[in-house]
Design an enzyme around this catalytic site. Structure first.
Site, mmCIF file in Angstrom:
data_model
loop_
_atom_site.group_PDB
_atom_site.id
_atom_site.type_symbol
_atom_site.label_atom_id
_atom_site.label_comp_id
_atom_site.label_asym_id
_atom_site.label_seq_id
_atom_site.Cartn_x
_atom_site.Cartn_y
_atom_site.Cartn_z
ATOM 1 N N GLU A 173 10.506 -2.889 1.086
ATOM 2 C CA GLU A 173 10.718 -1.743 1.565
ATOM 3 C C GLU A 173 11.503 -1.797 3.053
ATOM 4 O O GLU A 173 10.857 -1.529 4.059
ATOM 5 C CB GLU A 173 9.453 -0.832 1.779
ATOM 6 C CG GLU A 173 9.135 -0.330 0.374
ATOM 7 C CD GLU A 173 7.836 0.578 0.616
ATOM 8 O OE1 GLU A 173 7.657 1.119 1.858
ATOM 9 O OE2 GLU A 173 7.180 0.886 -0.399
ATOM 10 N N GLU A 358 6.347 -0.314 -6.972
ATOM 11 C CA GLU A 358 5.113 0.377 -6.580
ATOM 12 C C GLU A 358 5.261 1.892 -6.960
ATOM 13 O O GLU A 358 6.242 2.368 -6.819
ATOM 14 C CB GLU A 358 5.257 0.278 -5.017
ATOM 15 C CG GLU A 358 4.844 -0.772 -4.291
ATOM 16 C CD GLU A 358 4.647 -0.817 -2.817
ATOM 17 O OE1 GLU A 358 4.438 0.250 -2.432
ATOM 18 O OE2 GLU A 358 4.913 -2.036 -2.124
#
Ligand code: IFM
Length: 459
Positions: A173, A358
């Site tokens: 991320e 995720e």
């Protein structure tokens, strides 16, 4: 099957969906002062008064630095193909330029061995937000030298684990680090640079490119980056809202994916910032083909035009009329499909198989429990997102893996221990683990899908 050339594969051609569960070092390890660990920006963050909602310091939490065998047993009993976990850079290299920490390397190495013995493939994240403080003092991800310091750490890790680990995420991320860490200061290193944070985009992507090159040269297996993606919705059809939504989509999604998958940055001149600090050869390195593209998806984002005196050209707005998670995030599995479709349409043949790195949700749950918590809302969240993945695969989109965030309740960054994402409840004072109903549900779902496959029914 559609006529869209970016979806040229038929579901029949796709390998069976792989299953995984994820954690990250700082969120589960606790034991911040054990075994020669160095200091990261998250130590600075948790020690800064008022920064973490409940004042938690990530300790003891799951205490996985010591209780990692329990985590592996839980993952193995769940039946997942892989366990996604991150390594702590400051455990491996407590001080930049000094010898690596044998204790940490041996501990991660044992973990890899035990995972392999348990039949669970280790999927290592090399960087999940815990930058060494010493590097942050020299500019952190604003400084190009940090990408090369990261490469140095990756050399150490690949040298130690590359004979047994064959699946790697480079950077987790980068968008969260740039926007929440450097632009608005919600996460470490808590800088508030707004668009002056953008050099951190390039230096993280350069770090990805360098890490990928190291892993390839070592013949150490499959590698890719993983970013958070959101489906951006304009607040209205009005030109100003549509333009604002376009800017947010560019910042959150395209600014990271375009250079990786297309070898170029989108035009950011509308933000009034200098060009990104790209040197010759950087984009070739960053866009070198990966084995997969990692997508973390939680929720869509509704965006409208900002007020005239706002320092940023958009405003994030609530989405009304849909259920929300404990964080207040709108639950919308269709948003995942939008993200997948957009990636396929934007990047076509350059898009490698997608790995959902995720997906999951926090809900209010008690701090202590003596029984399996009945987390029906989490089961519903996961079931609906998995259905979206199944439908995308049935339409020919190559989604190769689905990862639940998270195996364990853990330290949710600035929100401390107040948000629980786990399939397994953790008492953060005693570190006792108690599987929730969602854990049994996922175990049964994985077993059922495998059973049908083995019986020759469906993928
Ligand atoms: O807990 C985080 C994780 O570290 C990164 N992705 C989002 C999760 C939930 O906020």
């Amino acid at each position: 099957m559609t006529d869209d050339p970016s979806r040229s594969r038929h579901a029949r051609d796709l390998a069976p969906l792989r299953w995984s569960v994820a954690t990250a070092a700082f969120q589960i390890e606790g034991a911040r002062h054990a075994d020669g660990r160095g200091r990261s920006i998250w130590d600075d963050f948790v020690e800064s008064p008022g920064a973490v909602l409940d004042g938690a310091t990530a300790e003891p939490g799951p205490d996985s630095w010591h209780r990692w065998r329990e985590d592996i047993a839980l993952a193995a009993a769940l039946g997942v193909d892989r366990y996604r976990f991150s390594l702590s850079w400051v455990r491996v290299q407590p001080e930049h330029g000094r010898p690596a920490n044998r204790l940490a390397i041996d501990r991660y190495s044992r973990m890899v061995d035990v995972l392999l013995e348990a039949g669970v493939t280790p999927f290592v994240t090399l960087y999940h937000w815990d930058l060494p403080s010493a590097l942050e003092e020299r500019g952190g991800w604003l400084d190009r030298a940090t990408s090369f310091a990261f490469a140095d750490y990756v050399e150490v890790v690949v040298g130690a684990l590359g004979d047994r680990v064959s699946d790697w995420y480079t950077i987790n991320e980068p968008v969260s680090t740039t926007l929440q860490g450097y632009a608005i200061g919600e996460l470490a290193p808590a800088r508030t640079l707004l668009f002056d944070a953008l050099p951190t985009v390039h230096h993280q992507l350069l770090a990805h490119g360098l890490a990928q090159q190291i892993i390839r040269s070592a013949g150490a297996g499959r590698v890719g980056i993983v970013n958070n993606h959101t489906a951006v919705r304009s607040a209205s059809e009005g030109d100003d809202d549509v333009a604002a939504a376009g800017v947010y989509d560019l910042l959150h999604n395209r600014l990271f994916a375009d250079p990786v998958l297309r070898g170029e940055y989108p035009d950011v001149s509308m933000l009034g910032v200098p060009d990104l600090p790209v040197a010759d050869g950087d984009l070739a390195l960053i866009s070198h083909p990966s084995d997969f593209y990692g997508v973390n998806y939680y929720n869509p984002t509704r965006v409208g035009a900002a007020a005239p005196d706002s320092p940023i050209p958009f405003e994030l707005l609530p989405i009304e009329g849909v259920p929300t998670t404990g964080f207040g995030w709108p639950i919308d599995p269709q948003g995942l499909r939008v993200v997948l479709d957009q990636l396929a349409a934007r990047y076509g043949d350059a898009l490698p198989p997608i790995v959902i790195g995720e997906n999951g949700a926090s809900f209010p749950e008690p701090d202590q429990t003596s029984h399996a918590i009945d987390d029906a809302a989490r089961i519903d969240y996961l079931a609906r997102h998995l259905d979206a993945v199944d439908r995308a695969r049935a339409d020919g989109l190559d989604v190769a893996e689905f990862t639940v965030w998270s195996l364990l309740d853990n330290f949710e960054w600035a929100d401390g221990f107040t948000q629980r994402f786990g399939l397994v409840h953790v008492d953060h004072r005693t570190s006792v683990r108690t599987p929730k109903a969602s854990y049994s549900w996922l175990r049964d779902r994985i077993a059922a899908v495998r059973g049908r496959r083995e019986a020759g029914v469906g993928a």
